[in-house]
Design an enzyme around this catalytic site. Structure first.
Site, short mmCIF file in Angstrom:
data_model
loop_
_atom_site.label_atom_id
_atom_site.label_comp_id
_atom_site.label_asym_id
_atom_site.label_seq_id
_atom_site.Cartn_x
_atom_site.Cartn_y
_atom_site.Cartn_z
N ASP A 170 0.73 -1.27 0.00
CA ASP A 170 0.00 0.00 0.00
C ASP A 170 0.77 1.32 0.00
O ASP A 170 0.51 2.18 -0.82
CB ASP A 170 -0.94 0.04 1.21
CG ASP A 170 -1.86 -1.15 1.24
OD1 ASP A 170 -1.63 -2.12 0.50
OD2 ASP A 170 -2.81 -1.11 2.03
N GLU A 402 1.34 -8.63 11.87
CA GLU A 402 1.12 -8.32 10.45
C GLU A 402 2.46 -8.07 9.75
O GLU A 402 2.69 -8.54 8.64
CB GLU A 402 0.22 -7.09 10.36
CG GLU A 402 -0.20 -6.69 8.96
CD GLU A 402 -1.09 -5.45 8.97
OE1 GLU A 402 -1.26 -4.82 10.04
OE2 GLU A 402 -1.62 -5.11 7.88
#
Ligand code: 9WN
Length: 435
Positions: A170, A402
């Site tokens: 992202d 994550e």
């Protein structure tokens, strides 16, 4: 230790599995089904609960649009813990969008070809898995056709992405120069991610303005591919996305050949595959950097940065021997210092490297999984085994996070784990690494 870690990973996955037959990436932070997460998650389930693995894949493929497109998020349920949700994305603007599910109007790397093949390898009951594959494979094929027919602008086998969220990486520094060419409005909206995760580990508000603006443009044109190609300020050839497509083509070809009677589809895939491989090497391999790079189609220029996606083509048949050697050398020299876990998501020797901020430096386990298999495929066994043991050590020491700080002695925090905790693909891929 190994069994304990697997048990913990199973708990993470089972807790994230939802009644609707899909798995959320992380509670609160990501409360829906994401496309490439779903593929990796299925691999974890396959080792201990094959029916959940099949359900996961079946559910995401069920959200396919009539034109073969598979969205990056499927909003099975309502949730106010994530922004932007279904009311922002409004997938129903597209005439061929799924009538059954609300979703986004963008996609993510096409992992399902190789996921189906890996599920077959893992499954104990091969006949049952082959029956499942026979039911699902055409959807994956149609998804590849969608890419080649709608997103291969130069007819060279390379497909574009029109949003940074399509890349899966992202807020990578890769996109900074594109943001410089845009001047989006300052939107008013309520971020939700920063109430789950330290804001310093997430993209900035101004970055989000850019992300939303690209979607607003796509929405103005009802997510029409041709209009997006004409107008989106973000239009990029991504070596990760394209090599995942190439790798998934390979799997589809093998699976169709073993199913039989699918010559036309095999021919179509082989023809495009050839073009994709040639163009990936001729257009995206940067000899001086010794790595694949992204290409900004809108501004007609290479994006000359090295990131973990730069090595992803190793997972495919694309790299020649010389290119593969050059990739392994670059990875070792720039990313592989003693004292650093492999593989940082962005070049640690570059001034834009940030070891704590999302895709601007931290290690991601799904990328490590892709790189591990890629390095092994091209015969770099030492580097492959280092990337695997680094991944396992990061998870064992810190938990199922994550993303992770690549610095082995981290001066800034007690833990190297950042972002969402109890993260599904971290758990799923640990199981796949250890089984
Ligand atoms: C936007 C779900 C997804 C991953 C992406 C990762 C992150 C979303 C976000 O989370 O992106 O899609 O809101 O930050 O970058 O790779 O699929 O885990």
């Amino acid at each position: 230790m190994k069994e304990q870690m697997i048990d913990k990973a199973i708990q993470v996955l089972d807790r994230n599995f939802q009644d609707g037959g899909f798995t959320i990436p992380s509670k609160g932070l990501y409360p829906f089904q994401w496309k490439w997460d779903s593929g990796f998650i299925a691999l974890g389930f396959a080792h201990y609960d094959i029916s959940k693995a099949k359900k996961e894949v079946e559910t995401i493929l069920d959200a396919q649009w009539e034109n073969g497109f598979i969205p990056h998020i499927v909003f099975h349920n309502d949730s106010d813990t994530y922004f932007p949700g279904p009311n922002f994305h409004k997938s129903n603007l597209h005439p061929l969008a799924s009538k059954k599910y609300r979703s986004t109007g963008m996609t993510q790397p096409p992992v399902f070809g190789f996921i189906l093949e890996r599920l077959y390898e893992i499954a104990k009951n091969k006949e049952d898995m082959m029956n499942f594959i026979k039911k699902q494979i055409d959807k994956v094929y149609e998804n590849h056709v969608y890419f080649y027919e709608n997103r291969d602008l130069n007819n060279d086998g390379l497909v574009y992405i029109y949003h940074n969220w399509e890349s899966g990486t992202d807020n990578s520094p890769l996109w900074d120069d594109i943001w410089e060419t845009m001047n989006p409005p300052e939107y008013t909206f309520e971020r939700r991610d920063t109430s789950h995760v330290d804001a310093s580990q997430r993209p900035s508000k101004r970055e989000y303005d850019h992300y939303l603006h690209i979607i607003e443009i796509a929405k103005e044109h009802n997510y029409d591919d041709a209009k997006i190609a004409e107008l989106s300020p973000f239009l990029v050839l991504d070596p990760l996305f394209n090599s995942v497509l190439i790798r998934s083509n390979e799997s589809l070809i093998r699976l169709y050949e073993s199913i039989g009677n699918n010559e036309e589809k095999v021919d179509y895939l082989k023809q495009n595959q050839l073009k994709s491989v040639q163009s990936l090497n001729s257009k995206l391999f940067h000899k001086d950097l010794g790595a694949y790079v992204h290409f900004d189609l809108r501004n007609n220029r290479q994006i000359p940065y090295i990131c973990s996606s730069s090595f992803a083509p190793l997972y495919s048949s694309a790299p020649t021997r010389l290119i593969a050697e050059s990739l392994a050398k670059t990875m070792l020299e720039k990313f592989g210092d003693a004292g650093r876990y492999l593989c940082a998501s962005f070049d640690p020797t570059h001034e834009k490297f940030n070891p704590k901020k999302y895709w601007r430096g931290p290690v991601w386990i799904n990328m490590n999984w892709i790189l591990y298999h890629g390095l092994k495929r091209h015969g770099f066994y030492d580097l492959a085994s280092r990337i695997k043991s680094d991944s396992l050590e990061l998870i064992e020491k810190n938990g199922f996070f994550e993303y992770f700080d690549s610095r082995q002695s981290n001066p800034d925090a007690d833990s190297n784990g950042y972002g969402g905790n109890n993260f599904s693909w971290t758990a799923a891929l640990l199981i796949d690494f250890l089984k």
